[in-house]
Scaffold this active site. Structure first.
Site, short mmCIF file in Angstrom:
data_model
loop_
_atom_site.label_atom_id
_atom_site.label_comp_id
_atom_site.label_asym_id
_atom_site.label_seq_id
_atom_site.Cartn_x
_atom_site.Cartn_y
_atom_site.Cartn_z
N CYS A 175 0.87 -1.23 0.01
CA CYS A 175 0.01 0.15 0.18
C CYS A 175 0.88 1.33 0.09
O CYS A 175 1.43 1.60 1.02
CB CYS A 175 -0.94 -0.20 1.31
SG CYS A 175 -1.85 1.42 1.26
N PRO A 176 0.78 2.18 -1.13
CA PRO A 176 1.66 3.24 -1.09
C PRO A 176 1.31 4.31 0.08
O PRO A 176 2.26 5.11 0.51
CB PRO A 176 1.47 3.88 -2.37
CG PRO A 176 0.09 3.26 -3.04
CD PRO A 176 0.06 1.94 -2.47
#
Length: 327
Positions: free
Chosen positions: A169-170
């Site tokens: 997840c950025p």
């Protein structure tokens, strides 16, 4: 017909020697081989875990700035100018508590080792030290040269194999894996609650300003107040939908004991799934308690029934296999 163990193409020429280690490309019968957790799955990292990814760092900074923007609008545009002291104190306490828990959860999700496998331990000497029996097979990740345990996947951003990896997840600049899934779930839950609370307050503030003089319902000019409230409304609605979906997806993955990558690759049925409640207790660190909602409490690591990490044999996709040949 040869057995699956014999359908191998050896790389080195030590096949006929009992107890030697060979690297091969083969299809092994599905099987779980318990190997000590300490020698394969324990993390080799120490200190603070942080991924140096430009995109992830930018997304994480944006996340914090959006929370601070919501904090500014709620406190300085809606609560401080309010004539109702009780309304301001109660809503200010609730909103700031939720925002604090959301940011704390984000920080824990970002700076917690998600379950990284020790890097570069797939050496011949190390494999021999495991004292595997003839015919046993372990996975070797060719990208990070690690012995790959069951349900681990390689992340190209973290450049590590992550145990029980769900996705990268950025927004938290990290993988969501075995050790930090709880914090990611809490982050999505608290952001959804903060967004919902801010939307409710925006609606009440609009109604209050329509009934009263716009110049008295805010410290800012009426046009500036409207713009700030509309932007907060848009932000709250967007993140409420996004984080609610992510929260539901993560809870579903925990209950079904199946990560997003495993579902995408169709790897279901290769391990014994835990019941929903047992999986929830493992993910959140024990029996149901208030600690489930706290980003400051730890959690237990996943173990199989024998208390060991399991190295799985199965269909090999872009992986090297290290096998102990049969005599």
């Amino acid at each position: 017909m040869k057995s699956p163990v014999h359908r191998c193409r050896d790389v080195d020429h030590g096949r006929g020697q009992t107890g030697t280690v060979a690297v091969s490309e083969c299809l092994q019968a599905e099987q779980r081989i318990p190997v000590s957790k300490d020698v394969i799955t324990s993390s080799s990292t120490s200190g603070l875990w942080f991924i140096r990814d430009t995109c992830g760092i930018v997304c994480a900074v944006i996340t914090w700035l959006l929370v601070f923007y919501a904090e500014f609008v709620v406190v300085f545009v809606m609560l401080l100018p309010s004539k109702n002291l009780i309304y301001s104190v109660v809503n200010g306490t609730v909103f700031n508590s939720l925002a604090f828990l959301a940011l704390a959860s984000h920080l824990r999700a970002m700076c917690t080792d998600p379950g990284a496998v020790p890097k570069g331990n797939a050496t011949k000497e190390y494999i021999e030290s495991l004292q595997l029996k003839p015919g046993q097979v372990v996975y070797k990740c060719p990208k990070c040269c690690s012995i790959k345990p069951d349900r681990a996947h390689h992340c190209s951003v973290c450049r590590r194999c992550i145990r029980k990896m769900d996705h990268h997840c950025p927004w938290v600049n990290n993988c969501v894996g075995e050790n930090n899934q709880k914090y990611f779930v809490l982050f999505t839950m608290y952001i959804a609650l903060v967004s919902l609370h801010s939307l409710v307050m925006v609606v009440f503030h609009f109604l209050y300003c329509f009934e009263d003089d716009w110049t008295k319902c805010s410290s800012f000019s009426p046009p500036a107040t409207v713009i700030l409230l509309i932007l907060l409304c848009f932000e709250g609605l967007l993140f409420l939908i996004f984080t609610s979906v992510m929260f539901g997806t993560q809870v579903h993955s925990i209950c079904t004991d199946e990560t997003g990558i495993e579902r995408l690759k169709g790897e279901t049925g290769k391990w014994g799934k835990m019941p929903c409640w047992e999986a929830m207790q493992e993910a959140f660190g024990g029996p149901l308690a208030f600690s489930w909602c706290s980003p400051f409490t730890g959690l237990s690591c996943r173990k199989d029934s024998e208390g060991h990490a399991a190295v799985m044999q199965g269909e090999i996709i872009e992986e090297d296999v290290i096998t102990i040949p049969l005599s």
